[in-house]
Design an enzyme around this catalytic site. Structure first.
Site, PDB file in Angstrom:
ATOM      1  CE  LYS A 119      -4.418  -1.634   1.616  1.00 34.23           C
ATOM      2  NZ  LYS A 119      -5.524  -1.531   2.555  1.00 34.23           N
ATOM      3  CE  LYS A 201      -4.454  -8.813  -2.084  1.00 37.32           C
ATOM      4  NZ  LYS A 201      -4.657  -8.568  -0.700  1.00 37.32           N
ATOM      5  CE  LYS A 204     -10.578  -1.373  -2.241  1.00 35.83           C
ATOM      6  NZ  LYS A 204      -9.504  -2.106  -1.594  1.00 35.83           N
TER       7      LYS A 204
HETATM    8  P1  TYM Z   1      -9.450  -7.263   3.468  1.00 29.85           P
HETATM    9  O1  TYM Z   1     -10.556  -6.313   3.748  1.00 29.85           O
HETATM   10  O2  TYM Z   1      -8.391  -6.850   2.495  1.00 29.85           O
HETATM   11  O3  TYM Z   1     -10.020  -8.653   2.972  1.00 29.85           O
HETATM   12  C1  TYM Z   1     -11.075  -9.287   3.656  1.00 29.85           C
HETATM   13  C2  TYM Z   1     -10.934 -10.793   3.612  1.00 29.85           C
HETATM   14  O4  TYM Z   1     -10.936 -11.275   2.269  1.00 29.85           O
HETATM   15  C3  TYM Z   1      -9.776 -12.058   2.024  1.00 29.85           C
HETATM   16  N1  TYM Z   1      -9.340 -11.832   0.632  1.00 29.85           N
HETATM   17  C4  TYM Z   1      -9.087 -12.818  -0.225  1.00 29.85           C
HETATM   18  N2  TYM Z   1      -9.135 -14.148  -0.102  1.00 29.85           N
HETATM   19  C5  TYM Z   1      -8.833 -14.891  -1.191  1.00 29.85           C
HETATM   20  N3  TYM Z   1      -8.463 -14.349  -2.391  1.00 29.85           N
HETATM   21  C6  TYM Z   1      -8.412 -13.009  -2.562  1.00 29.85           C
HETATM   22  N4  TYM Z   1      -8.087 -12.491  -3.740  1.00 29.85           N
HETATM   23  C7  TYM Z   1      -8.725 -12.173  -1.450  1.00 29.85           C
HETATM   24  N5  TYM Z   1      -8.757 -10.833  -1.270  1.00 29.85           N
HETATM   25  C8  TYM Z   1      -9.145 -10.642   0.012  1.00 29.85           C
HETATM   26  C9  TYM Z   1      -8.733 -11.553   3.014  1.00 29.85           C
HETATM   27  O5  TYM Z   1      -7.738 -12.505   3.272  1.00 29.85           O
HETATM   28  C10 TYM Z   1      -9.591 -11.275   4.229  1.00 29.85           C
HETATM   29  O6  TYM Z   1      -9.829 -12.443   4.976  1.00 29.85           O
HETATM   30  N6  TYM Z   1      -6.869  -6.458   7.602  1.00 29.85           N
HETATM   31  C11 TYM Z   1      -7.993  -7.138   7.038  1.00 29.85           C
HETATM   32  C12 TYM Z   1      -9.318  -6.766   7.679  1.00 29.85           C
HETATM   33  C13 TYM Z   1      -9.314  -6.926   9.150  1.00 29.85           C
HETATM   34  C14 TYM Z   1      -9.391  -8.150   9.888  1.00 29.85           C
HETATM   35  C15 TYM Z   1      -9.341  -7.785  11.249  1.00 29.85           C
HETATM   36  C16 TYM Z   1      -9.476  -9.484   9.502  1.00 29.85           C
HETATM   37  C17 TYM Z   1      -9.251  -5.902  10.054  1.00 29.85           C
HETATM   38  N7  TYM Z   1      -9.248  -6.416  11.322  1.00 29.85           N
HETATM   39  C18 TYM Z   1      -9.387  -8.759  12.274  1.00 29.85           C
HETATM   40  C19 TYM Z   1      -9.518 -10.456  10.520  1.00 29.85           C
HETATM   41  C20 TYM Z   1      -9.467 -10.080  11.867  1.00 29.85           C
HETATM   42  C21 TYM Z   1      -8.044  -6.816   5.555  1.00 29.85           C
HETATM   43  O7  TYM Z   1      -7.514  -5.847   5.101  1.00 29.85           O
HETATM   44  O8  TYM Z   1      -8.780  -7.698   4.831  1.00 29.85           O
END
Ligand code: TYM
Length: 337
Positions: A119, A201, A204
């Site tokens: 990022k 991966k 968006k």
């Molecule tokens: P975030 O918002 O980027 O993504 C949310 C969830 O989706 C999964 N994910 C994917 N899985 C498979 N293939 C993909 N292309 C893909 N893109 C996204 C991510 O692994 C995630 O599980 N930091 C976290 C959000 C968060 C969080 C937490 C998660 C904040 N606090 C506490 C668990 C526990 C994040 O940015 O995920």
């Protein structure tokens, strides 16, 4: 992960940032792995809105997406009666524990986080402190609820590992304050790759390779038809992520939505080439997403219901979070009110 009648339920927690519309990666990597667990686990799922402002957001869009995300959670099968669904910024304990954990996380550890490096690279004009210390807030999100499992996609594993390091450090000083959480990664769909560039991966930030949950069937169909397959001469549907990343990714998606194994998929499309395979994956995804899209649209018409869900969710979450926060404040030496 078994739960027998007399033992207290184990706890599960996860969240997604409402920084964009939910996509197939979020669904297969995370949400699908959350649904249907509430009988066995005490489940907490939230909209991680505080995390989104590490990158500049349009305020009206953020508000809209947060509510839409809640409707989508429910439409994906998270029954609000059985799961605690809430908005992160409604539970003030997250920010408070986040600050404490900042002071128990090392600069070196944070510097190694891939999401920060990615990022920071993509938003060079806004490499702010929040972006750097983001994993401390994520650790707080997790530890406030003392979960056993954190169901996430592969890309979040590093953050959960860092949380585990924080637990070890903190408990090493103050005794058993936090339960050690474990990442819980799905077998199929932990890392869904982009359709237009299967080496990175699905995200968006590359909309042409990303399938959104609310997208119209004809748009989904078009994206799958245009999906990048591989330049090998073989042209057959065979699972080989090294040599055939595009086809292997489509097979992963197809396997995740149909439950078929790679061998079954290979024989289903034996001798048919990519021309038949790509639309078949598209159609299977469309049928998986159709009920979710329709239910989300229905729920979004009932704002009062959604408000009720997130208010109740925040109350329940806050009661649990407060217990952990009190314990932490006492341990580190803050004078009790
Ligand atoms: P975030 O918002 O980027 O993504 C949310 C969830 O989706 C999964 N994910 C994917 N899985 C498979 N293939 C993909 N292309 C893909 N893109 C996204 C991510 O692994 C995630 O599980 N930091 C976290 C959000 C968060 C969080 C937490 C998660 C904040 N606090 C506490 C668990 C526990 C994040 O940015 O995920």
């Amino acid at each position: 992960m078994e739960n027998t009648e007399n033992t207290p339920k184990k706890v599960m927690l996860s969240g997604i940032q409402p920084s964009g519309d939910l996509h197939l990666g979020n669904y297969l990597g995370a949400i699908r792995n959350w649904a249907g667990r509430a009988d066995q686990f005490d489940c907490f799922y939230f909209m991680a809105d505080m995390h989104t402002i590490t990158v500049r957001q349009n305020p009206a869009d953020l508000r809209r997406r947060t509510l839409e995300q809640l409707a989508q959670y429910i439409a994906c099968g998270l029954d609000p009666e059985k799961n605690t669904l809430f908005v992160q910024s409604h539970v003030h304990q997250h920010a408070e524990l986040g600050w404490v954990l900042n002071c128990y996380t090392m600069f070196g550890e944070l510097s190694r986080m891939t999401q920060f490096k990615d990022k920071a690279d993509r938003h060079k004009e806004n490499v702010n402190g929040g972006l750097f210390t983001y994993p401390c807030l994520m650790a707080a999100d997790i530890l406030l609820y003392q979960p056993d499992f954190v169901p996430v996609g592969e890309d979040q594993k590093q953050h959960v590992e860092l949380t585990r390091n924080i637990v070890q450090r903190f408990n090493g000083i103050y005794g058993d304050v936090f339960k050690m959480p474990e990442p819980f990664i799905p077998k199929a769909g932990a890392r869904v790759m982009g359709l237009s560039a299967p080496e990175s991966k699905m995200s968006k930030s590359v909309p042409e390779g990303c399938v959104f949950l609310m997208e119209q069937p004809e748009d989904i169909r078009r994206k799958f038809k245009r999906a990048v397959t591989d330049s090998d001469t073989e042209h057959c549907v065979r699972y080989d992520p090294e040599k055939k990343p595009g086809v292997s990714n489509l097979m992963t998606i197809y396997s995740a939505v149909t439950g078929k194994s790679y061998e079954e998929i290979e024989s289903e499309f034996d001798g048919q080439g990519y021309g038949a395979f790509k639309p078949a994956v598209g159609d299977a995804v469309i049928e998986t997403l159709r009920p979710i899209r329709e239910e989300t649209q229905r729920l979004l018409k009932d704002k009062a219901y959604l408000e009720d869900v997130y208010r109740t969710g925040a109350q329940r979450a806050s009661a649990v979070a407060e217990k952990t926060l009190r314990k932490v404040y006492k341990k580190v030496g803050f004078l009790q009110r």
